[in-house]
Write an enzyme that holds these catalytic residues in place. Structure first.
Site, PDB file in Angstrom:
ATOM      1  N   SER A 119       0.826  -1.212   0.000  1.00 65.27           N
ATOM      2  CA  SER A 119       0.000   0.000   0.000  1.00 65.27           C
ATOM      3  C   SER A 119       0.856   1.256   0.000  1.00 65.27           C
ATOM      4  O   SER A 119       0.341   2.344  -0.165  1.00 65.27           O
ATOM      5  CB  SER A 119      -0.945  -0.005   1.203  1.00 65.27           C
ATOM      6  OG  SER A 119      -0.234  -0.206   2.387  1.00 65.27           O
ATOM      7  N   HIS A 140      -2.260  -2.678  -6.362  1.00 62.93           N
ATOM      8  CA  HIS A 140      -2.776  -2.286  -5.050  1.00 62.93           C
ATOM      9  C   HIS A 140      -4.295  -2.392  -5.022  1.00 62.93           C
ATOM     10  O   HIS A 140      -5.003  -1.556  -5.579  1.00 62.93           O
ATOM     11  CB  HIS A 140      -2.312  -0.850  -4.722  1.00 62.93           C
ATOM     12  CG  HIS A 140      -2.714  -0.393  -3.373  1.00 62.93           C
ATOM     13  ND1 HIS A 140      -2.930   0.924  -3.056  1.00 62.93           N
ATOM     14  CD2 HIS A 140      -2.935  -1.084  -2.236  1.00 62.93           C
ATOM     15  CE1 HIS A 140      -3.270   1.021  -1.788  1.00 62.93           C
ATOM     16  NE2 HIS A 140      -3.291  -0.187  -1.274  1.00 62.93           N
ATOM     17  N   GLU A 152      -5.081  -0.011  -8.092  1.00 63.73           N
ATOM     18  CA  GLU A 152      -4.059   0.956  -8.488  1.00 63.73           C
ATOM     19  C   GLU A 152      -2.902   0.135  -9.050  1.00 63.73           C
ATOM     20  O   GLU A 152      -2.369  -0.734  -8.359  1.00 63.73           O
ATOM     21  CB  GLU A 152      -3.568   1.658  -7.212  1.00 63.73           C
ATOM     22  CG  GLU A 152      -3.645   3.129  -7.231  1.00 63.73           C
ATOM     23  CD  GLU A 152      -3.105   3.759  -5.939  1.00 63.73           C
ATOM     24  OE1 GLU A 152      -2.861   4.945  -5.980  1.00 63.73           O
ATOM     25  OE2 GLU A 152      -2.932   3.100  -4.902  1.00 63.73           O
ATOM     26  N   ASN A 190      -3.242   6.357  -1.046  1.00 64.84           N
ATOM     27  CA  ASN A 190      -2.896   6.632   0.351  1.00 64.84           C
ATOM     28  C   ASN A 190      -2.260   8.004   0.557  1.00 64.84           C
ATOM     29  O   ASN A 190      -2.254   8.518   1.674  1.00 64.84           O
ATOM     30  CB  ASN A 190      -2.005   5.522   0.896  1.00 64.84           C
ATOM     31  CG  ASN A 190      -2.852   4.331   1.273  1.00 64.84           C
ATOM     32  OD1 ASN A 190      -3.943   4.493   1.812  1.00 64.84           O
ATOM     33  ND2 ASN A 190      -2.385   3.141   0.962  1.00 64.84           N
TER      34      ASN A 190
HETATM   35  N1  CAA Z   1     -15.775  -9.175   2.261  1.00 64.71           N
HETATM   36  C1  CAA Z   1     -16.665  -9.414   1.296  1.00 64.71           C
HETATM   37  N2  CAA Z   1     -17.810  -8.702   1.136  1.00 64.71           N
HETATM   38  C2  CAA Z   1     -18.061  -7.718   2.015  1.00 64.71           C
HETATM   39  C3  CAA Z   1     -17.165  -7.398   3.059  1.00 64.71           C
HETATM   40  C4  CAA Z   1     -15.982  -8.171   3.167  1.00 64.71           C
HETATM   41  N3  CAA Z   1     -15.061  -7.946   4.106  1.00 64.71           N
HETATM   42  N4  CAA Z   1     -17.675  -6.362   3.769  1.00 64.71           N
HETATM   43  C5  CAA Z   1     -18.844  -6.030   3.191  1.00 64.71           C
HETATM   44  N5  CAA Z   1     -19.066  -6.845   2.129  1.00 64.71           N
HETATM   45  C6  CAA Z   1     -20.213  -6.804   1.220  1.00 64.71           C
HETATM   46  C7  CAA Z   1     -21.482  -7.182   1.936  1.00 64.71           C
HETATM   47  O1  CAA Z   1     -21.661  -8.565   1.919  1.00 64.71           O
HETATM   48  C8  CAA Z   1     -22.531  -6.472   1.099  1.00 64.71           C
HETATM   49  O2  CAA Z   1     -22.791  -7.228  -0.060  1.00 64.71           O
HETATM   50  P1  CAA Z   1     -24.246  -7.324  -0.696  1.00 64.71           P
HETATM   51  O3  CAA Z   1     -24.662  -5.946  -1.035  1.00 64.71           O
HETATM   52  O4  CAA Z   1     -23.996  -8.181  -1.878  1.00 64.71           O
HETATM   53  O5  CAA Z   1     -25.091  -7.943   0.343  1.00 64.71           O
HETATM   54  C9  CAA Z   1     -21.845  -5.188   0.639  1.00 64.71           C
HETATM   55  O6  CAA Z   1     -20.447  -5.444   0.799  1.00 64.71           O
HETATM   56  C10 CAA Z   1     -22.266  -4.003   1.457  1.00 64.71           C
HETATM   57  O7  CAA Z   1     -22.020  -4.305   2.814  1.00 64.71           O
HETATM   58  P2  CAA Z   1     -22.923  -3.802   4.024  1.00 64.71           P
HETATM   59  O8  CAA Z   1     -24.319  -3.589   3.561  1.00 64.71           O
HETATM   60  O9  CAA Z   1     -22.700  -4.691   5.191  1.00 64.71           O
HETATM   61  O10 CAA Z   1     -22.276  -2.442   4.516  1.00 64.71           O
HETATM   62  P3  CAA Z   1     -21.964  -1.118   3.751  1.00 64.71           P
HETATM   63  O11 CAA Z   1     -23.051  -0.738   2.812  1.00 64.71           O
HETATM   64  O12 CAA Z   1     -21.559  -0.173   4.827  1.00 64.71           O
HETATM   65  O13 CAA Z   1     -20.687  -1.455   2.874  1.00 64.71           O
HETATM   66  C11 CAA Z   1     -18.347  -1.249   2.717  1.00 64.71           C
HETATM   67  C12 CAA Z   1     -19.496  -1.893   3.453  1.00 64.71           C
HETATM   68  C13 CAA Z   1     -18.371  -1.692   1.247  1.00 64.71           C
HETATM   69  C14 CAA Z   1     -17.079  -1.736   3.378  1.00 64.71           C
HETATM   70  C15 CAA Z   1     -18.515   0.310   2.776  1.00 64.71           C
HETATM   71  O14 CAA Z   1     -18.693   0.713   4.096  1.00 64.71           O
HETATM   72  C16 CAA Z   1     -17.364   1.058   2.193  1.00 64.71           C
HETATM   73  O15 CAA Z   1     -17.256   1.245   0.993  1.00 64.71           O
HETATM   74  N6  CAA Z   1     -16.437   1.529   3.064  1.00 64.71           N
HETATM   75  C17 CAA Z   1     -15.225   2.225   2.676  1.00 64.71           C
HETATM   76  C18 CAA Z   1     -14.205   1.211   2.239  1.00 64.71           C
HETATM   77  C19 CAA Z   1     -12.929   1.843   1.834  1.00 64.71           C
HETATM   78  O16 CAA Z   1     -12.743   3.050   1.809  1.00 64.71           O
HETATM   79  N7  CAA Z   1     -11.955   0.992   1.487  1.00 64.71           N
HETATM   80  C20 CAA Z   1     -10.653   1.434   1.141  1.00 64.71           C
HETATM   81  C21 CAA Z   1      -9.797   1.304   2.347  1.00 64.71           C
HETATM   82  S1  CAA Z   1      -8.174   1.846   2.017  1.00 64.71           S
HETATM   83  C22 CAA Z   1      -7.423   0.533   1.357  1.00 64.71           C
HETATM   84  O17 CAA Z   1      -7.913  -0.558   1.292  1.00 64.71           O
HETATM   85  C23 CAA Z   1      -6.069   0.786   0.833  1.00 64.71           C
HETATM   86  C24 CAA Z   1      -4.976   0.885   1.786  1.00 64.71           C
HETATM   87  O18 CAA Z   1      -3.858   0.739   1.320  1.00 64.71           O
HETATM   88  C25 CAA Z   1      -5.104   1.195   3.205  1.00 64.71           C
END
Ligand code: CAA
Length: 283
Positions: A119, A140, A152, A190
């Site tokens: 990352s 990424h 990415e 990031n």
């Molecule tokens: N694995 C698989 N599927 C998942 C999951 C996981 N860990 N978490 C959630 N889901 C799925 C759920 O099953 C659900 O699927 P369906 O619609 O098919 O039922 C869908 O995602 C939506 O989940 P929820 O309804 O429970 O919750 P939500 O609407 O709040 O969505 C989320 C969850 C997609 C995580 C959303 O909150 C989100 O987009 N959050 C921000 C995530 C983000 O910013 N990620 C980037 C992080 S930074 C990074 O990764 C890079 C780095 O280098 C640090």
């Protein structure tokens, strides 16, 4: 070049997600980690994710069995001897990554591409541990991998154009959207995300507002799916600190200085969701 067989190194949150989307797209996948129990845990998470799709009638039980059959558990890098691509998602530590890439360089076939899901660590430096820097690239993925659309793709200094094109095509096969970026600290994702999270932590530290208030402002005011403190807990506060340190060191600018409160939480072992406590408490 066509990619058919992939090894994913690291069966944690990111590695298991990457392995899942690869198998779902039809690739044969070695799921590799240092211990059998880690591999089994990763495969368990994948099975649970796929079972949920079956329960929701989005996938048949036969399809799920077909996907699971594409995995081969692996606890040795020697298995990379017949792969076309390795995607490394081990711990964020340059020494460990350099060691892994140097070993892979000896083992993997000459044509194989070596990718890292890092990352924030420099792809160019990881590539320098090999004798094939033109075949080393960053892929990424975002967490949670099965849900998030972005990959990415990071070009190291020496990455060859045909290697980039192969990885871009593969990313599309995974039903993800590739975005090309060059190798600078934090890449694009990031470099922008972490200072925002760090600023949210400063906002808390300086007593401007509560955790809930800060998250509510960003959720309802900016339409972010999660507030920055919830997102930090979800990513892991140790990872957030590590990335801020990489930005701070890489650019030498005070604007990337990690918030002292972030350091304190990490020292306390409050690493977020994975340890049951970060900015919030998890059951
Ligand atoms: N694995 C698989 N599927 C998942 C999951 C996981 N860990 N978490 C959630 N889901 C799925 C759920 O099953 C659900 O699927 P369906 O619609 O098919 O039922 C869908 O995602 C939506 O989940 P929820 O309804 O429970 O919750 P939500 O609407 O709040 O969505 C989320 C969850 C997609 C995580 C959303 O909150 C989100 O987009 N959050 C921000 C995530 C983000 O910013 N990620 C980037 C992080 S930074 C990074 O990764 C890079 C780095 O280098 C640090």
């Amino acid at each position: 070049m066509e990619v058919k067989k992939v090894m994913v190194i690291g069966a944690g949150q990111m590695g298991s997600g990457i392995a899942q989307v690869c198998a779902q797209a039809g690739y044969s996948v070695y799921m590799n980690d240092i211990k059998q129990e880690f591999v089994e845990r990763g495969l368990g998470v994948i099975k649970k994710n796929l079972s949920r799709q079956v329960e929701k009638d989005r996938m048949s039980a036969e399809e799920m069995e077909g996907i699971l059959a594409r995995f081969t558990p692996s606890t040795t890098l020697q298995d990379a001897s017949d792969v076309d691509l390795v995607i490394e998602a081990a711990v964020e530590n340059m020494e460990i990554k350099s060691q892994i890439f140097s070993e892979l360089d000896e083992i993997a076939p000459e044509h194989a591409i070596l990718a890292s899901n890092t990352s924030s660590l420099p792809i160019t430096e990881i590539a320098a541990a090999t004798n094939r820097p033109e075949k080393v690239i960053g892929m990424h993925f975002m967490n949670p991998v099965p849900v998030m659309k972005l990959v990415e793709i990071i070009r190291g200094l020496a990455t060859a154009d045909d290697v980039y094109t192969t990885i871009e095509e593969m990313t599309k096969n995974l039903r993800k959207v590739p975005v090309e970026v060059n190798d600078f600290p934090g890449f694009v994702s990031n470099r922008i995300l972490m200072p925002m999270i760090n600023e949210a932590i400063y906002t808390l530290y300086e007593g401007v507002a509560s955790e809930e208030a800060i998250d509510e402002v960003m959720k309802l005011g900016m339409n972010h799916p999660m507030g920055p403190l919830t997102l930090a807990d979800f990513i892991g506060l140790d990872t957030c600190l590590y990335i801020m340190e990489t930005l701070h060191e890489g650019f030498g600018d005070d604007k990337y200085r990690p918030c002292p409160l972030l350091r304190k939480y990490v020292k306390a072992g409050w690493l977020g969701k994975k340890t049951g406590r970060g900015f919030y408490v998890y059951e």
